[in-house]
Design an enzyme around this catalytic site. Sequence first.
Site, short mmCIF file in Angstrom:
data_model
loop_
_atom_site.label_atom_id
_atom_site.label_comp_id
_atom_site.label_asym_id
_atom_site.label_seq_id
_atom_site.Cartn_x
_atom_site.Cartn_y
_atom_site.Cartn_z
N CYS A 151 0.82 -1.23 0.00
CA CYS A 151 0.00 0.00 0.00
C CYS A 151 0.85 1.27 0.00
CB CYS A 151 -0.96 0.00 1.19
SG CYS A 151 -2.09 -1.39 1.18
N HIS B 272 -3.40 7.42 1.42
CA HIS B 272 -3.81 6.05 1.09
C HIS B 272 -5.17 5.81 1.75
CE1 HIS B 272 -4.04 1.84 0.64
NE2 HIS B 272 -3.76 1.56 1.90
N ASN C 206 -10.07 -0.20 -0.10
CA ASN C 206 -8.60 -0.14 -0.10
C ASN C 206 -8.07 -0.79 -1.39
OD1 ASN C 206 -5.87 -0.43 0.33
ND2 ASN C 206 -6.07 -1.17 2.44
O1 UT7 Z 1 -3.72 -0.74 3.58
C1 UT7 Z 1 -2.92 -1.45 4.44
C2 UT7 Z 1 -3.14 -1.03 5.81
N1 UT7 Z 1 -4.35 -1.62 6.35
C3 UT7 Z 1 -5.02 -0.93 7.24
O2 UT7 Z 1 -4.68 0.20 7.46
C4 UT7 Z 1 -6.16 -1.57 7.97
C5 UT7 Z 1 -6.03 -1.24 9.43
N2 UT7 Z 1 -7.07 -1.81 10.29
C6 UT7 Z 1 -8.36 -1.44 10.21
O3 UT7 Z 1 -8.75 -0.65 9.37
C7 UT7 Z 1 -9.30 -1.94 11.28
O4 UT7 Z 1 -8.56 -2.54 12.30
C8 UT7 Z 1 -10.34 -2.94 10.74
C9 UT7 Z 1 -11.35 -2.19 9.89
C10 UT7 Z 1 -9.68 -4.02 9.92
C11 UT7 Z 1 -11.11 -3.58 11.90
O5 UT7 Z 1 -11.70 -2.60 12.72
P1 UT7 Z 1 -11.55 -2.66 14.32
O6 UT7 Z 1 -12.33 -1.57 14.86
O7 UT7 Z 1 -10.08 -2.70 14.61
O8 UT7 Z 1 -12.26 -4.02 14.64
P2 UT7 Z 1 -11.68 -5.35 15.33
O9 UT7 Z 1 -10.72 -6.03 14.40
O10 UT7 Z 1 -11.20 -5.04 16.70
O11 UT7 Z 1 -12.98 -6.21 15.44
C12 UT7 Z 1 -14.05 -5.81 16.30
C13 UT7 Z 1 -15.14 -6.86 16.21
C14 UT7 Z 1 -14.63 -8.28 16.37
O12 UT7 Z 1 -15.61 -8.99 17.10
P3 UT7 Z 1 -15.38 -9.33 18.67
O13 UT7 Z 1 -14.11 -10.14 18.71
O14 UT7 Z 1 -15.25 -7.98 19.30
O15 UT7 Z 1 -16.61 -10.07 19.01
C15 UT7 Z 1 -14.57 -8.81 14.97
O16 UT7 Z 1 -14.73 -10.20 14.90
O17 UT7 Z 1 -15.74 -6.81 14.91
C16 UT7 Z 1 -15.74 -8.12 14.34
N3 UT7 Z 1 -15.62 -8.00 12.90
C17 UT7 Z 1 -16.66 -7.83 12.08
N4 UT7 Z 1 -17.98 -7.73 12.32
C18 UT7 Z 1 -18.79 -7.54 11.26
C19 UT7 Z 1 -14.48 -8.02 12.14
N5 UT7 Z 1 -14.79 -7.87 10.85
C20 UT7 Z 1 -16.13 -7.75 10.79
C21 UT7 Z 1 -17.04 -7.56 9.73
N6 UT7 Z 1 -18.36 -7.45 10.02
N7 UT7 Z 1 -16.64 -7.45 8.43
#
Ligand code: UT7
Length: 324
Positions: free
Chosen positions: A114, A251, A281
């Site tokens: 990225c 980005h 993305n």
């Molecule tokens: O381009 C390269 C660089 N990449 C990035 O910059 C991405 C960086 N990371 C992010 O953008 C975020 O961390 C994400 C969007 C990937 C995730 O958001 P988050 O607020 O960090 O969520 P999380 O991973 O802590 O997940 C929170 C909850 C989890 O459930 P529990 O364990 O709290 O019950 C996940 O299982 O959300 C759940 N979850 C979802 N729920 C519904 C994860 N993905 C999904 C989904 N739909 N698609």
Amino acid sequence: MTIRSVILGTGSYLPEKIMTNKDMEAIVDTTDEWIVQRTGIRERRVAAADQNTADMAIEAARQALHAAGLQGSDIDGVIVATSTPDTTFPSVAVKVQAALGVRQGPVFDVHAVCAGFIYALTVADSLLRTGAARRLLVVGAEKMTSILNWEDRTTCVLFGDGAGALVLEAQEGSGEIADRGILSTHLHADGNLRDILYVNGGVSSTQTAGHIVMEGKEVFRQAVALMADVVTEALDHNGISSADIDWLVPHQANIRIIEGTAKKLGVELDQVVLTVDRHGNTSAASIPLALDEAVRDGRIQPGHLLLLEGLGSGLTWGAALIRY
Ligand code: UT7
């Protein structure tokens, strides 16, 4: 005399097929509300099965050439930033070269995920400033949907396909901040963080392309901190403040990361070019896609000062300060 790499034209390409968050709900256990709240993404583009990264790169590059009023024969080389090449070799860049009638090299791909477009811009700028080339095509192109695990809701909702491109030309500048062109670039990497975002396959390991695996929370944490550092580095290096920036062109991984960087800079969101809602993305393609959109709709005007920044797997990250 200072040589500056000046943008002569921009272009982009998005595949026709739109996949909305509602469409995602039918594939994995997710909701439109979750995706919008956590990422800002509403829809993304998906390339057709027979449409490869080079096809998108060629369309974007063709547009950039047209915008610059040039032909392939006016160009000295092609650099494509991609992590999703059509084949292991040769590069996507040689396909762009052949399709557009670019007669000479250097022609090669840059692989920094990225942050790839910032890396490619930096290499192009170096070639132009040393006189190795006079005009270069720089492209970011990705078919990210080809390396998604469509059963993993934590990654498959985040990515999309597309390409963006620009033509750079070496021009004489005064060495002052008022010069048009690339004023500085800043590249970083930390391979110790390679396990928080990677693809679990590859030529020498599994002989398969593999799928994206990400510790989203940790990448998010790193991105917010490292993006803030690198934009500050770019401003300090040029002895300017955020008030001098006309447009932040980040980005497009997550609206919350972008908001964090804008806040750190003290830049209002209406000075940020945002495409994450419609593109998701697109990795190395996201910055040139955003740039082209804002050039074409007239937001970015000649003389405007642009701050580009991105972070990706590696981790790799960087920023570029450019006067359009
Ligand atoms: O381009 C390269 C660089 N990449 C990035 O910059 C991405 C960086 N990371 C992010 O953008 C975020 O961390 C994400 C969007 C990937 C995730 O958001 P988050 O607020 O960090 O969520 P999380 O991973 O802590 O997940 C929170 C909850 C989890 O459930 P529990 O364990 O709290 O019950 C996940 O299982 O959300 C759940 N979850 C979802 N729920 C519904 C994860 N993905 C999904 C989904 N739909 N698609």
